[in-house]
Design a protein around this motif. Structure first.
Motif, PDB file in Angstrom:
ATOM      1  N   SER A 122       5.029 -12.512   5.746  1.00  0.00           N
ATOM      2  CA  SER A 122       5.904 -12.859   7.183  1.00  0.00           C
ATOM      3  C   SER A 122       6.998 -13.343   7.304  1.00  0.00           C
ATOM      4  O   SER A 122       7.156 -13.790   6.002  1.00  0.00           O
ATOM      5  N   CYS A 123       8.354 -12.919   8.496  1.00  0.00           N
ATOM      6  CA  CYS A 123       9.475 -13.480   7.767  1.00  0.00           C
ATOM      7  C   CYS A 123      10.054 -14.528   9.457  1.00  0.00           C
ATOM      8  O   CYS A 123       9.291 -13.770  10.880  1.00  0.00           O
ATOM      9  N   ALA A 124       9.893 -15.835   9.658  1.00  0.00           N
ATOM     10  CA  ALA A 124      10.276 -16.209  10.635  1.00  0.00           C
ATOM     11  C   ALA A 124      11.542 -16.054  10.294  1.00  0.00           C
ATOM     12  O   ALA A 124      12.890 -16.391   9.941  1.00  0.00           O
ATOM     13  N   ALA A 125      12.399 -15.950  12.122  1.00  0.00           N
ATOM     14  CA  ALA A 125      14.041 -16.300  12.123  1.00  0.00           C
ATOM     15  C   ALA A 125      14.295 -17.177  13.478  1.00  0.00           C
ATOM     16  O   ALA A 125      13.149 -17.772  14.246  1.00  0.00           O
ATOM     17  N   VAL A 131       8.156 -11.583  12.000  1.00  0.00           N
ATOM     18  CA  VAL A 131       8.102 -10.266  12.257  1.00  0.00           C
ATOM     19  C   VAL A 131       6.914 -10.627  11.077  1.00  0.00           C
ATOM     20  O   VAL A 131       7.056 -11.088   9.752  1.00  0.00           O
ATOM     21  N   HIS A 132       6.404  -8.792  11.373  1.00  0.00           N
ATOM     22  CA  HIS A 132       5.387  -9.152   9.630  1.00  0.00           C
ATOM     23  C   HIS A 132       5.415  -7.722   9.048  1.00  0.00           C
ATOM     24  O   HIS A 132       6.185  -6.722   9.850  1.00  0.00           O
ATOM     25  N   LEU A 133       4.608  -7.547   8.167  1.00  0.00           N
ATOM     26  CA  LEU A 133       4.498  -5.934   6.897  1.00  0.00           C
ATOM     27  C   LEU A 133       3.690  -6.859   6.465  1.00  0.00           C
ATOM     28  O   LEU A 133       3.100  -6.954   5.215  1.00  0.00           O
ATOM     29  N   GLN A 134       2.143  -6.202   7.124  1.00  0.00           N
ATOM     30  CA  GLN A 134       0.759  -5.194   6.418  1.00  0.00           C
ATOM     31  C   GLN A 134       1.447  -4.633   5.617  1.00  0.00           C
ATOM     32  O   GLN A 134       1.156  -2.876   5.774  1.00  0.00           O
ATOM     33  N   MET A 135       0.490  -4.410   4.490  1.00  0.00           N
ATOM     34  CA  MET A 135       0.464  -3.166   3.226  1.00  0.00           C
ATOM     35  C   MET A 135      -0.439  -3.301   2.670  1.00  0.00           C
ATOM     36  O   MET A 135      -0.817  -4.380   2.304  1.00  0.00           O
ATOM     37  N   ASN A 136      -1.252  -2.043   3.355  1.00  0.00           N
ATOM     38  CA  ASN A 136      -2.096  -1.735   2.714  1.00  0.00           C
ATOM     39  C   ASN A 136      -1.789  -0.174   1.584  1.00  0.00           C
ATOM     40  O   ASN A 136      -0.960   0.093   1.303  1.00  0.00           O
ATOM     41  N   SER A 137      -3.222  -0.436   0.739  1.00  0.00           N
ATOM     42  CA  SER A 137      -2.899   1.238  -0.162  1.00  0.00           C
ATOM     43  C   SER A 137      -1.988   0.670  -1.150  1.00  0.00           C
ATOM     44  O   SER A 137      -1.306   1.802  -1.548  1.00  0.00           O
ATOM     45  N   LEU A 138      -2.018  -0.644  -1.684  1.00  0.00           N
ATOM     46  CA  LEU A 138      -0.941  -0.958  -2.392  1.00  0.00           C
ATOM     47  C   LEU A 138      -0.815   0.158  -3.567  1.00  0.00           C
ATOM     48  O   LEU A 138      -2.134   0.555  -4.132  1.00  0.00           O
ATOM     49  N   LEU A 139       0.599   0.804  -3.916  1.00  0.00           N
ATOM     50  CA  LEU A 139       0.527   1.019  -4.884  1.00  0.00           C
ATOM     51  C   LEU A 139       1.128   0.810  -5.989  1.00  0.00           C
ATOM     52  O   LEU A 139       2.261  -0.790  -5.769  1.00  0.00           O
ATOM     53  N   PRO A 140       0.854   0.031  -7.871  1.00  0.00           N
ATOM     54  CA  PRO A 140       2.207  -0.595  -8.410  1.00  0.00           C
ATOM     55  C   PRO A 140       3.335   0.196  -8.034  1.00  0.00           C
ATOM     56  O   PRO A 140       4.625  -0.815  -8.963  1.00  0.00           O
ATOM     57  N   GLU A 141       3.499   1.892  -7.627  1.00  0.00           N
ATOM     58  CA  GLU A 141       5.058   1.132  -7.428  1.00  0.00           C
ATOM     59  C   GLU A 141       5.808   0.821  -6.355  1.00  0.00           C
ATOM     60  O   GLU A 141       7.109   1.098  -6.075  1.00  0.00           O
TER      61      GLU A 141
END
Length: 117
Positions: free
Chosen positions: A20-23, A77-87
């Protein structure tokens, strides 16, 4: 504009994390909001951006796995990160690009994401 990122940390391959990021200090709707990331020894790269109207753009490496969203009432603003990879391991930076004059770009302090295999 001041940007304060939160979330991140340690995740597992195949798992999920949310950033999450708050402005503050500005009219949020005048900015395209985004996330970029930088892995050790690599250049900073686009993760995703979202306009005030909700139009999104994703980097090729995260398309279909990550989702960016924004709440114009809460200036977040949000960033939902699914199916994470080591990269996906990198420092993630919140970004705000003003779309009306004067045009400028601001960066948050970065939050670290580490994905273990």
């Amino acid at each position: 504009v001041q940007l304060q990122a939160s979330g991140g940390g340690l995740g597992q391959a195949g798992g999920s994390l949310r950033l999450s990021c708050a402005a503050s200090g500005t009219t949020f709707s005048n900015f395209i909001m985004g996330w970029y990331r930088q892995a050790p020894g690599e250049q900073r790269e686009l993760v995703a951006t979202v306009t005030s109207g909700g139009t999104t753009k994703y980097g090729d490496s995260v398309e279909g796995r990550f989702t960016i969203s924004r709440d114009n009432r809460k200036n977040t603003v949000h960033l939902q990160m699914n199916s994470l990879l080591p990269e996906d391991t990198a420092v993630y930076f919140c970004n705000a690009r003003r779309t009306i004059t004067p045009v400028f770009t601001s960066w948050g302090q970065g939050t670290e994401v580490t994905v273990s295999s």
